[in-house]
Write an enzyme that holds these catalytic residues in place. Structure first.
Site, PDB file in Angstrom:
ATOM      1  N   SER A   1       0.843  -1.198   0.000  1.00  0.00           N
ATOM      2  CA  SER A   1       0.000   0.000   0.000  1.00  0.00           C
ATOM      3  C   SER A   1       0.871   1.236   0.000  1.00  0.00           C
ATOM      4  CB  SER A   1      -0.863  -0.021   1.274  1.00  0.00           C
ATOM      5  OG  SER A   1      -1.450   1.234   1.494  1.00  0.00           O
ATOM      6  N   ALA A   2       0.324   2.314  -0.544  1.00  0.00           N
ATOM      7  CA  ALA A   2       1.028   3.602  -0.477  1.00  0.00           C
ATOM      8  C   ALA A   2       1.172   4.067   0.965  1.00  0.00           C
ATOM      9  CB  ALA A   2       0.277   4.642  -1.292  1.00  0.00           C
TER      10      ALA A   2
ATOM     11  N   TYR B   1      -1.851  -1.141  10.959  1.00  0.00           N
ATOM     12  CA  TYR B   1      -2.088  -1.668   9.608  1.00  0.00           C
ATOM     13  C   TYR B   1      -0.892  -1.359   8.706  1.00  0.00           C
ATOM     14  CZ  TYR B   1      -3.656  -1.714   4.766  1.00  0.00           C
ATOM     15  OH  TYR B   1      -3.728  -1.917   3.410  1.00  0.00           O
TER      16      TYR B   1
ATOM     17  N   LYS C   1       2.093  -3.860   6.640  1.00  0.00           N
ATOM     18  CA  LYS C   1       2.515  -3.820   5.232  1.00  0.00           C
ATOM     19  C   LYS C   1       4.029  -3.637   5.145  1.00  0.00           C
ATOM     20  CE  LYS C   1      -1.414  -4.498   3.395  1.00  0.00           C
ATOM     21  NZ  LYS C   1      -1.682  -5.835   2.859  1.00  0.00           N
TER      22      LYS C   1
ATOM     23  N   PHE D   1      -2.291   2.908  -4.603  1.00  0.00           N
ATOM     24  CA  PHE D   1      -2.723   4.211  -4.108  1.00  0.00           C
ATOM     25  C   PHE D   1      -4.193   4.079  -3.669  1.00  0.00           C
ATOM     26  CE2 PHE D   1       0.837   7.102  -4.008  1.00  0.00           C
ATOM     27  CZ  PHE D   1       1.825   6.191  -4.365  1.00  0.00           C
TER      28      PHE D   1
ATOM     29  N   ASN E   1     -13.702   5.049   4.204  1.00  0.00           N
ATOM     30  CA  ASN E   1     -13.043   5.616   3.029  1.00  0.00           C
ATOM     31  C   ASN E   1     -14.004   6.512   2.245  1.00  0.00           C
ATOM     32  OD1 ASN E   1     -11.489   2.543   3.078  1.00  0.00           O
ATOM     33  ND2 ASN E   1     -10.324   4.421   3.252  1.00  0.00           N
TER      34      ASN E   1
HETATM   35  P1  NAD Z   1     -10.887  -6.991   1.202  1.00  0.00           P
HETATM   36  O1  NAD Z   1     -11.080  -6.988   2.677  1.00  0.00           O
HETATM   37  O2  NAD Z   1     -12.059  -6.691   0.340  1.00  0.00           O
HETATM   38  O3  NAD Z   1     -10.253  -8.369   0.725  1.00  0.00           O
HETATM   39  C1  NAD Z   1      -9.419  -9.167   1.533  1.00  0.00           C
HETATM   40  C2  NAD Z   1      -9.947 -10.593   1.482  1.00  0.00           C
HETATM   41  O4  NAD Z   1      -9.089 -11.429   2.278  1.00  0.00           O
HETATM   42  C3  NAD Z   1     -11.349 -10.726   2.052  1.00  0.00           C
HETATM   43  O5  NAD Z   1     -12.161 -11.428   1.134  1.00  0.00           O
HETATM   44  C4  NAD Z   1     -11.155 -11.519   3.355  1.00  0.00           C
HETATM   45  O6  NAD Z   1     -12.265 -12.337   3.639  1.00  0.00           O
HETATM   46  C5  NAD Z   1      -9.896 -12.310   3.056  1.00  0.00           C
HETATM   47  N1  NAD Z   1      -9.107 -12.685   4.222  1.00  0.00           N
HETATM   48  C6  NAD Z   1      -8.668 -11.875   5.225  1.00  0.00           C
HETATM   49  N2  NAD Z   1      -7.955 -12.590   6.100  1.00  0.00           N
HETATM   50  C7  NAD Z   1      -7.935 -13.880   5.656  1.00  0.00           C
HETATM   51  C8  NAD Z   1      -7.353 -15.089   6.133  1.00  0.00           C
HETATM   52  N3  NAD Z   1      -6.658 -15.139   7.263  1.00  0.00           N
HETATM   53  N4  NAD Z   1      -7.544 -16.202   5.410  1.00  0.00           N
HETATM   54  C9  NAD Z   1      -8.245 -16.193   4.252  1.00  0.00           C
HETATM   55  N5  NAD Z   1      -8.815 -15.093   3.755  1.00  0.00           N
HETATM   56  C10 NAD Z   1      -8.662 -13.938   4.452  1.00  0.00           C
HETATM   57  O7  NAD Z   1      -9.691  -5.972   0.897  1.00  0.00           O
HETATM   58  P2  NAD Z   1      -9.206  -5.377  -0.482  1.00  0.00           P
HETATM   59  O8  NAD Z   1      -9.600  -3.957  -0.522  1.00  0.00           O
HETATM   60  O9  NAD Z   1      -9.592  -6.272  -1.588  1.00  0.00           O
HETATM   61  O10 NAD Z   1      -7.630  -5.423  -0.234  1.00  0.00           O
HETATM   62  C11 NAD Z   1      -6.850  -6.527  -0.649  1.00  0.00           C
HETATM   63  C12 NAD Z   1      -5.432  -6.332  -0.158  1.00  0.00           C
HETATM   64  O11 NAD Z   1      -4.942  -5.087  -0.650  1.00  0.00           O
HETATM   65  C13 NAD Z   1      -5.283  -6.254   1.359  1.00  0.00           C
HETATM   66  O12 NAD Z   1      -4.086  -6.894   1.724  1.00  0.00           O
HETATM   67  C14 NAD Z   1      -5.214  -4.772   1.626  1.00  0.00           C
HETATM   68  O13 NAD Z   1      -4.504  -4.476   2.814  1.00  0.00           O
HETATM   69  C15 NAD Z   1      -4.467  -4.274   0.408  1.00  0.00           C
HETATM   70  N6  NAD Z   1      -4.728  -2.864   0.097  1.00  0.00           N
HETATM   71  C16 NAD Z   1      -6.014  -2.437  -0.067  1.00  0.00           C
HETATM   72  C17 NAD Z   1      -6.258  -1.088  -0.341  1.00  0.00           C
HETATM   73  C18 NAD Z   1      -7.674  -0.580  -0.505  1.00  0.00           C
HETATM   74  O14 NAD Z   1      -7.870   0.635  -0.485  1.00  0.00           O
HETATM   75  N7  NAD Z   1      -8.675  -1.419  -0.695  1.00  0.00           N
HETATM   76  C19 NAD Z   1      -5.190  -0.191  -0.450  1.00  0.00           C
HETATM   77  C20 NAD Z   1      -3.898  -0.677  -0.299  1.00  0.00           C
HETATM   78  C21 NAD Z   1      -3.678  -2.020  -0.026  1.00  0.00           C
HETATM   79  C1  UD1 Z   2      -6.887   5.376   3.848  1.00  0.00           C
HETATM   80  C2  UD1 Z   2      -5.932   4.868   4.889  1.00  0.00           C
HETATM   81  C3  UD1 Z   2      -4.756   4.207   4.205  1.00  0.00           C
HETATM   82  C4  UD1 Z   2      -5.249   3.069   3.299  1.00  0.00           C
HETATM   83  C5  UD1 Z   2      -6.266   3.638   2.320  1.00  0.00           C
HETATM   84  C6  UD1 Z   2      -6.885   2.525   1.541  1.00  0.00           C
HETATM   85  C7  UD1 Z   2      -6.256   6.356   6.818  1.00  0.00           C
HETATM   86  C8  UD1 Z   2      -5.647   7.443   7.648  1.00  0.00           C
HETATM   87  N1  UD1 Z   2      -5.529   5.963   5.743  1.00  0.00           N
HETATM   88  O1  UD1 Z   2      -6.182   6.281   3.014  1.00  0.00           O
HETATM   89  O2  UD1 Z   2      -3.861   3.672   5.150  1.00  0.00           O
HETATM   90  O3  UD1 Z   2      -4.176   2.500   2.574  1.00  0.00           O
HETATM   91  O4  UD1 Z   2      -7.315   4.300   3.043  1.00  0.00           O
HETATM   92  O5  UD1 Z   2      -7.677   3.029   0.524  1.00  0.00           O
HETATM   93  O6  UD1 Z   2      -7.317   5.857   7.113  1.00  0.00           O
HETATM   94  N2  UD1 Z   2     -12.175  11.924   3.462  1.00  0.00           N
HETATM   95  C9  UD1 Z   2     -13.140  12.814   3.838  1.00  0.00           C
HETATM   96  N3  UD1 Z   2     -14.283  12.318   4.415  1.00  0.00           N
HETATM   97  C10 UD1 Z   2     -14.496  10.987   4.621  1.00  0.00           C
HETATM   98  C11 UD1 Z   2     -13.490  10.078   4.217  1.00  0.00           C
HETATM   99  C12 UD1 Z   2     -12.328  10.575   3.652  1.00  0.00           C
HETATM  100  O7  UD1 Z   2     -12.990  14.032   3.677  1.00  0.00           O
HETATM  101  O8  UD1 Z   2     -15.550  10.602   5.161  1.00  0.00           O
HETATM  102  C13 UD1 Z   2     -10.941  12.438   2.809  1.00  0.00           C
HETATM  103  C14 UD1 Z   2      -9.655  12.120   3.556  1.00  0.00           C
HETATM  104  O9  UD1 Z   2      -9.338  13.124   4.473  1.00  0.00           O
HETATM  105  C15 UD1 Z   2      -8.636  12.020   2.396  1.00  0.00           C
HETATM  106  C16 UD1 Z   2      -9.485  11.482   1.230  1.00  0.00           C
HETATM  107  O10 UD1 Z   2     -10.845  11.778   1.554  1.00  0.00           O
HETATM  108  O11 UD1 Z   2      -8.183  13.310   2.052  1.00  0.00           O
HETATM  109  C17 UD1 Z   2      -9.329   9.992   1.003  1.00  0.00           C
HETATM  110  O12 UD1 Z   2      -9.596   9.311   2.225  1.00  0.00           O
HETATM  111  P1  UD1 Z   2      -9.679   7.698   2.312  1.00  0.00           P
HETATM  112  O13 UD1 Z   2     -10.582   7.191   1.256  1.00  0.00           O
HETATM  113  O14 UD1 Z   2     -10.011   7.346   3.715  1.00  0.00           O
HETATM  114  O15 UD1 Z   2      -8.214   7.225   1.916  1.00  0.00           O
HETATM  115  P2  UD1 Z   2      -6.801   7.637   2.560  1.00  0.00           P
HETATM  116  O16 UD1 Z   2      -6.949   8.483   3.729  1.00  0.00           O
HETATM  117  O17 UD1 Z   2      -5.943   8.123   1.444  1.00  0.00           O
END
Ligand code: NAD
Ligand code: UD1
Length: 350
Positions: free
Chosen positions: A123-124, A147, A151, A176, A197
């Site tokens: 993750s970023a 969290y 990572k 990102f 988010n």
């Molecule tokens: P998500 O929660 O939708 O998907 C994760 C999946 O993993 C889920 O289906 C969950 O049931 C499964 N899981 C969790 N723990 C498990 C375990 N012990 N055994 C088997 N299955 C398990 O999340 P996502 O948004 O799809 O993210 C996927 C990956 O990307 C994660 O590692 C997350 O940290 C990373 N990531 C996500 C974002 C984001 O914004 N969504 C950003 C950066 C990194």
């Molecule tokens: C957040 C996580 C980051 C994670 C990422 C996954 C935090 C501090 N960071 O990032 O670790 O990898 O999600 O997607 O939680 N915002 C609002 N109102 C809201 C929600 C968000 O104004 O109700 C703003 C935030 O201040 C930010 C932007 O929207 O400027 C994006 O927020 P968000 O979607 O939560 O992502 P990140 O903060 O970038």
């Protein structure tokens, strides 16, 4: 075959679709701790292709080993993990155990079966509170919450593994801000309860489920004072995994790649784009900054373009349109059903 951990999740499910479309055979593992069996049916419906699904917890070493015994795994794409920043502060041990212990177990099983190719979901967030944008892969790394620590620690573990044994081939993909949904409206982000988010929150305001959005701060050094992020369409992100897999299958060593568009948008710009895409008003109130938030984050994605041959092509308007379509197709989220036994096979016994 490619093993996909966490393949029923938001990014994993879209990546399964793109891998199947690209002709890969896949085995998907998930314990549904943050997803829903219906997603497995939908991956099949969207692609029209069969694949293997195994319901298992990555912490269940015996069951995961069973998969490696039965199927000839060539590489692993490792999505499974917990991802809620706030929750990670409240229950850090649960996060360290689920995100780190499970990865250690997975790597030792891979090592045992001589499967030394992995694409890891980083993750970023590993760039901490850097204010140097666009962010390059060699920027200093740090984390501000458990969290983020998981990572960073997994990245370090994988680097150490690659140093100790140079036959490993690993891609660390630093996402990102993934948003949007599959164009079919069948797959998308399906969070339970009140979202943290931005995009899931905006979509619930647009649909009338929530009254207004809290905009966290309007005194950042950006054009309108609201936070700026690099939002990336989940389908572009998924295609980045296919490219990374193509690379690691035929190379060695470990490399980190930013998966972002290289463009930053403010919260107000995202609200405007969502209103345009949905035709709905998104009411908001300016509230104080959210603790831990940074002002500006966007990627320098050139390394991924150069070395993986990948670049994001979908616009913010595409992201908002597909997100809104997903909300309309699934007004109550993805409804839980049982996996259609004819569609997927699970022959792994504990
Ligand atoms: P998500 O929660 O939708 O998907 C994760 C999946 O993993 C889920 O289906 C969950 O049931 C499964 N899981 C969790 N723990 C498990 C375990 N012990 N055994 C088997 N299955 C398990 O999340 P996502 O948004 O799809 O993210 C996927 C990956 O990307 C994660 O590692 C997350 O940290 C990373 N990531 C996500 C974002 C984001 O914004 N969504 C950003 C950066 C990194
Ligand atoms: C957040 C996580 C980051 C994670 C990422 C996954 C935090 C501090 N960071 O990032 O670790 O990898 O999600 O997607 O939680 N915002 C609002 N109102 C809201 C929600 C968000 O104004 O109700 C703003 C935030 O201040 C930010 C932007 O929207 O400027 C994006 O927020 P968000 O979607 O939560 O992502 P990140 O903060 O970038």
């Amino acid at each position: 075959m490619i093993l996909i951990t966490g393949g029923a999740g938001y990014i994993g499910s879209h990546t399964c679709v793109e891998l199947l479309n690209a002709g890969y055979e896949i085995v998907v593992v998930d314990n549904f701790s943050n997803s829903n069996p219906e997603v497995i049916n939908r991956i099949k419906n969207v692609t029209g292709k069969d694949f293997v699904f195994v319901e298992a917890d990555l912490l269940d070493q015996e069951k995961i080993e069973g998969i490696f015994h039965i199927y000839q795994i060539d590489a692993v794409i490792h999505f499974a993990g917990f991802k809620a920043v706030g929750e990670s502060v409240e229950i850090p041990l649960t996060y360290y155990h689920n995100n780190i212990t499970s990865t250690l177990l997975l790597c030792s099983i891979m090592d045992k079966f001589n499967v030394k190719k992995m694409v890891f979901s980083s993750s970023a967030t590993v760039y901490g509170d850097t204010d140097l944008v666009p962010i390059q892969e060699n920027s200093p790394l740090s984390a501000t919450n458990p969290y983020g620590n998981t990572k960073l620690m997994v990245e370090q573990i994988l680097k150490d593994l690659s140093t100790a044994d140079d036959s490993w081939s690993i891609a660390l993909l630093r996402y990102f801000n993934p948003i949007g949904a599959h164009i079919s409206g069948l797959l998308g982000e399906n969070p339970n309860g009140i979202p943290n988010n931005l995009l899931p929150y905006i979509s619930k305001v647009a649909s009338g489920e929530l009254e207004y959005l809290n905009v966290f701060g309007n005194d950042y050094p950006t054009k309108d004072g609201t936070g700026m992020r690099d939002y990336i369409h989940v389908v572009d992100l998924s295609l980045g995994h296919v490219k990374a897999l193509n690379k690691i299958l035929y190379s060695k060593g470990i490399e980190a790649y930013n998966l972002g568009t290289g463009n930053g948008y403010t919260v107000i710009e995202v609200i405007n784009a969502y209103e345009e895409a949905s035709g709905k008003k998104v009411d908001y109130k300016i509230t104080p900054r959210r603790p831990g938030d940074i002002a500006i984050s966007y990627a320098d994605p050139k390394k991924a373009k150069r070395e993986l041959g990948w670049a994001a092509i979908r616009s913010l308007d595409d992201m908002c349109r597909d997100s809104w379509n997903f909300v309309q197709v699934n007004p109550n989220g993805i409804k839980k059903t049982n996996i259609d036994k004819k569609l997927v096979v699970s022959s792994v016994k504990k």
